[in-house]
Structure formats: structure tokens, C-alpha cells
Design an enzyme around this catalytic site. Structure first.
Site, PDB file in Angstrom:
ATOM      1  N   SER A 140       0.842  -1.203   0.000  1.00  0.00           N
ATOM      2  CA  SER A 140       0.000   0.000   0.000  1.00  0.00           C
ATOM      3  C   SER A 140       0.868   1.241   0.000  1.00  0.00           C
ATOM      4  O   SER A 140       1.951   1.243   0.610  1.00  0.00           O
ATOM      5  CB  SER A 140      -0.899   0.023   1.236  1.00  0.00           C
ATOM      6  OG  SER A 140      -1.610   1.251   1.299  1.00  0.00           O
ATOM      7  N   TYR A 154      -2.007  -0.462  10.160  1.00  0.00           N
ATOM      8  CA  TYR A 154      -2.110  -0.975   8.784  1.00  0.00           C
ATOM      9  C   TYR A 154      -0.907  -0.519   7.971  1.00  0.00           C
ATOM     10  O   TYR A 154      -0.271  -1.325   7.265  1.00  0.00           O
ATOM     11  CB  TYR A 154      -3.409  -0.456   8.172  1.00  0.00           C
ATOM     12  CG  TYR A 154      -3.552  -0.708   6.692  1.00  0.00           C
ATOM     13  CD1 TYR A 154      -3.972  -1.947   6.217  1.00  0.00           C
ATOM     14  CD2 TYR A 154      -3.298   0.303   5.763  1.00  0.00           C
ATOM     15  CE1 TYR A 154      -4.117  -2.183   4.850  1.00  0.00           C
ATOM     16  CE2 TYR A 154      -3.441   0.077   4.401  1.00  0.00           C
ATOM     17  CZ  TYR A 154      -3.851  -1.154   3.951  1.00  0.00           C
ATOM     18  OH  TYR A 154      -3.993  -1.384   2.599  1.00  0.00           O
TER      19      TYR A 154
HETATM   20  P1  NDP Z   1     -11.399  -5.982  -0.009  1.00  0.00           P
HETATM   21  O1  NDP Z   1     -11.831  -5.782   1.388  1.00  0.00           O
HETATM   22  O2  NDP Z   1     -12.272  -5.595  -1.126  1.00  0.00           O
HETATM   23  O3  NDP Z   1     -10.944  -7.517  -0.202  1.00  0.00           O
HETATM   24  C1  NDP Z   1     -10.110  -8.118   0.745  1.00  0.00           C
HETATM   25  C2  NDP Z   1      -9.973  -9.577   0.437  1.00  0.00           C
HETATM   26  O4  NDP Z   1      -9.125 -10.154   1.447  1.00  0.00           O
HETATM   27  C3  NDP Z   1     -11.288 -10.323   0.487  1.00  0.00           C
HETATM   28  O5  NDP Z   1     -11.293 -11.332  -0.492  1.00  0.00           O
HETATM   29  C4  NDP Z   1     -11.276 -10.955   1.870  1.00  0.00           C
HETATM   30  O6  NDP Z   1     -11.991 -12.193   1.944  1.00  0.00           O
HETATM   31  C5  NDP Z   1      -9.797 -11.241   2.039  1.00  0.00           C
HETATM   32  N1  NDP Z   1      -9.452 -11.381   3.452  1.00  0.00           N
HETATM   33  C6  NDP Z   1      -9.692 -10.516   4.462  1.00  0.00           C
HETATM   34  N2  NDP Z   1      -9.271 -11.044   5.628  1.00  0.00           N
HETATM   35  C7  NDP Z   1      -8.787 -12.271   5.335  1.00  0.00           C
HETATM   36  C8  NDP Z   1      -8.215 -13.307   6.103  1.00  0.00           C
HETATM   37  N3  NDP Z   1      -8.083 -13.213   7.432  1.00  0.00           N
HETATM   38  N4  NDP Z   1      -7.824 -14.434   5.466  1.00  0.00           N
HETATM   39  C9  NDP Z   1      -7.971 -14.554   4.143  1.00  0.00           C
HETATM   40  N5  NDP Z   1      -8.504 -13.615   3.350  1.00  0.00           N
HETATM   41  C10 NDP Z   1      -8.895 -12.483   3.953  1.00  0.00           C
HETATM   42  O7  NDP Z   1     -10.003  -5.215  -0.131  1.00  0.00           O
HETATM   43  P2  NDP Z   1      -9.167  -4.655  -1.378  1.00  0.00           P
HETATM   44  O8  NDP Z   1      -9.476  -5.424  -2.585  1.00  0.00           O
HETATM   45  O9  NDP Z   1      -9.289  -3.206  -1.375  1.00  0.00           O
HETATM   46  O10 NDP Z   1      -7.703  -5.001  -0.842  1.00  0.00           O
HETATM   47  C11 NDP Z   1      -6.887  -6.001  -1.388  1.00  0.00           C
HETATM   48  C12 NDP Z   1      -5.457  -5.701  -0.950  1.00  0.00           C
HETATM   49  O11 NDP Z   1      -5.105  -4.404  -1.455  1.00  0.00           O
HETATM   50  C13 NDP Z   1      -5.281  -5.631   0.555  1.00  0.00           C
HETATM   51  O12 NDP Z   1      -4.044  -6.223   0.918  1.00  0.00           O
HETATM   52  C14 NDP Z   1      -5.267  -4.143   0.839  1.00  0.00           C
HETATM   53  O13 NDP Z   1      -4.561  -3.826   1.995  1.00  0.00           O
HETATM   54  C15 NDP Z   1      -4.583  -3.621  -0.405  1.00  0.00           C
HETATM   55  N6  NDP Z   1      -4.824  -2.200  -0.671  1.00  0.00           N
HETATM   56  C16 NDP Z   1      -6.082  -1.723  -0.959  1.00  0.00           C
HETATM   57  C17 NDP Z   1      -6.264  -0.362  -1.182  1.00  0.00           C
HETATM   58  C18 NDP Z   1      -7.591   0.222  -1.485  1.00  0.00           C
HETATM   59  O14 NDP Z   1      -7.720   1.464  -1.498  1.00  0.00           O
HETATM   60  N7  NDP Z   1      -8.629  -0.557  -1.748  1.00  0.00           N
HETATM   61  C19 NDP Z   1      -5.144   0.572  -1.115  1.00  0.00           C
HETATM   62  C20 NDP Z   1      -3.877  -0.040  -0.820  1.00  0.00           C
HETATM   63  C21 NDP Z   1      -3.745  -1.379  -0.612  1.00  0.00           C
HETATM   64  P3  NDP Z   1     -13.562 -12.265   2.403  1.00  0.00           P
HETATM   65  O15 NDP Z   1     -14.257 -11.180   1.637  1.00  0.00           O
HETATM   66  O16 NDP Z   1     -13.950 -13.643   1.991  1.00  0.00           O
HETATM   67  O17 NDP Z   1     -13.606 -12.064   3.866  1.00  0.00           O
END
Ligand code: NDP
Length: 245
Positions: A140, A154
Site C-alpha cells: 500500500s 495498517y
Molecule cells: P477488499 O476488502 O475488497 O478484499 C479483501 C480480500 O481479502 C477479500 O477477499 C477478503 O476475503 C480477504 N481477506 C480478508 N481477511 C482475510 C483473512 N483473514 N484471510 C484470508 N482472506 C482475507 O479489499 P481490497 O481489494 O481493497 O484489498 C486487497 C489488498 O489491497 C489488501 O491487501 C489491501 O490492503 C490492499 N490495498 C487496498 C487499497 C484500497 O484502497 N482498496 C489501497 C492499498 C492497498 P472475504 O471477503 O472472503 O472475507
């Protein structure tokens, strides 16, 4: 001809889902993990299948090492593993650093750092003997911005993953593996709502030089490019996908 196999953690929605669909379009078969959203993961898998891929969903909390072992048992049955998109992650509600609790830090680091490092290590164990493979860690821009008064915990987890990306890539570069990072900025996904602030990305868009948020598909384009042969001399780098922020 068989299609290369890509594992994506957290593919039920957001950036992971967008990466899965683009990877299917680019010729990969998929193993897609999720934690709580089985229907979302299945919808992603269905979209991948419509592009000619095989796609298997697996419930796995990355904070649970036994769950990671289960995922890689499936990988080994389908293998060989060509690519990992190490994407699963969480944010917490906005909080000042002085109010952070041990329980919150434990969860944040268990998922965003320890789980992600164990997943990457397990992928390397499969890729190294074959001398080929790509790993993209989703970190991030928060890792360098710090996320003051929002979630410095985070930001700290993502900074840990940035330096892990560099260290791991150095360990394996001579064996033919490439390990890279993508650092997204403000991307429109459900993550902001899960942190209790669904409008966060839109509200902060004015701070972005390009004056807008990004889409999960724009992040996926960069991830798939790093995984491609067009990026064959890139490893250890983390690429910002931030609209300039
Ligand atoms: P979302 O919340 O849309 O998706 C997150 C995903 O991670 C979901 O599939 C969720 O599964 C899964 N997840 C959450 N907790 C767990 C866990 N304990 N074990 C396994 N899977 C887990 O987030 P984003 O798509 O936005 O984020 C994806 C990545 O991008 C993350 O690492 C985030 O930090 C990073 N990011 C996002 C930004 C943004 O602005 N969106 C900016 C910078 C980085 P489920 O739904 O089944 O619980």
C-alpha cells in the site's frame, strides 16, 4: 497446452477479484482463496471460468497456518504453481496510534504480515525447485504515507511487506524467481466500508494528483504486467499505482 496456475489470496472481491478475472483472460488457471465471502469467491470463479480458465475456491483465513497448509495441499494437487498474487488484507476503523490495542495489532499483523509471509514462503518452496515463478505482494502507499490518525498499524504492516518483498526477492533472484510489490493508492473497493468509512476513497480523492480514485482493474493491469515476461528484468521492486500520490 496446459495453462499456468496462479494462486490469489482474498479473491472474493476488490483487487483480488479483478486480478483473478484478468489472469483468466491472460491464460492462467486459478486457485482463489477467501475468508468469509463464499458467494463472492464463487462469483469471481464463475467469471474466470467464463474466460476459459479452471478456477477453484478455497476458504482459508491466512491468519491460520493450518488453513495455509490446506491451500497448498490443493495447489500441490493442481500444480505446478506459476504465480502468486499475495493480496488478502484488512484495515481497521480509524484510530489514533495511542488508542491501538494488543488485540487489534495482533489481528492486523497476523493477517497482513505473518499470513502473507507464510503464503509467500510456501509459494517459494514450490517454485524454487522448478527455477521459475512470480510473486506479487499487494502492499500500500500507506507504507510511506503513514496513515496518521487513520490506521498507522495498517501502514506499518504494509511497510513490513515492502521490505519483505525486497529481502525475499534477493534470496531467490538467482534461482529464476521474481518477487515484486504493488502499492495501490485510493482504490474503489469494499475495504473502506469494512473499515467503517465507505466514502473514504471518494472523500480523499482531492489529495491525489490525478484528482480521482483508482479502480481494482487498474491495479490488476499493473499486477499482471509485473507477472508477465514484459517485466522479465524486474524483481524486488514495489510499483506505486496511486494516481501520483
Ligand atoms: P477488499 O476488502 O475488497 O478484499 C479483501 C480480500 O481479502 C477479500 O477477499 C477478503 O476475503 C480477504 N481477506 C480478508 N481477511 C482475510 C483473512 N483473514 N484471510 C484470508 N482472506 C482475507 O479489499 P481490497 O481489494 O481493497 O484489498 C486487497 C489488498 O489491497 C489488501 O491487501 C489491501 O490492503 C490492499 N490495498 C487496498 C487499497 C484500497 O484502497 N482498496 C489501497 C492499498 C492497498 P472475504 O471477503 O472472503 O472475507
Amino acid at each position: 497446452m496446459s495453462r499456468p496456475l496462479c494462486l490469489i489470496t482474498g479473491a472474493s472481491t476488490g483487487i483480488g477479484a479483478a486480478c483473478a478475472i484478468l489472469a483468466a483472460q491472460r491464460g492462467y488457471d486459478l486457485i482463489l482463496t477467501y475468508n468469509s465471502d463464499a458467494a463472492g469467491a464463487q462469483a469471481t470463479a464463475d467469471a474466470c471460468i467464463s474466460h476459459g480458465a479452471t478456477a477453484q475456491t478455497v476458504q482459508a483465513d491466512v491468519a491460520d497456518p493450518a488453513a495455509i497448509d490446506r491451500v497448498f495441499a490443493i495447489v500441490d494437487a493442481k500444480g505446478p504453481l506459476a504465480a502468486l498474487i499475495n493480496n488478502a488484507g484488512i484495515v481497521g476503523p480509524a484510530i489514533r496510534a495511542t488508542d491501538l490495542t494488543h488485540a487489534r495489532l495482533r489481528e492486523m499483523f497476523d493477517i497482513n504480515v505473518i499470513g502473507a509471509m507464510l503464503v509467500a514462503a510456501a509459494a517459494v518452496q514450490r517454485m524454487e525447485p522448478r527455477g521459475t515463478g512470480t510473486i506479487v505482494n499487494i502492499t500500500s502507499a500507506a507504507a510511506r504515507l503513514g496513515s496518521a490518525n487513520q490506521y498507522v498499524d495498517y501502514a506499518a504492516t504494509k511497510a513490513a511487506m515492502d521490505i519483505f518483498t525486497k529481502g525475499l526477492s534477493d534470496e531467490v533472484a538467482a534461482t529464476g524467481l521474481r518477487v515484486m510489490g504493488i502499492a495501490p493508492g485510493l482504490i474503489e473497493t469494499p475495504i473502506h466500508g469494512k473499515g467503517g468509512d465507505a466514502d473514504r476513497a471518494q472523500r480523499l480523492a482531492h489529495m491525489v494528483p490525478m484528482q480521482r480514485t483508482g479502480s481494482a482493474e487498474e491495479v490488476a493491469n499493473a499486477v499482471l504486467w509485473l507477472m508477465s515476461d514484459e517485466a522479465s528484468y524486474i524483481t524486488g521492486s514495489t510499483l506505486d499505482v496511486t494516481g501520483g500520490r
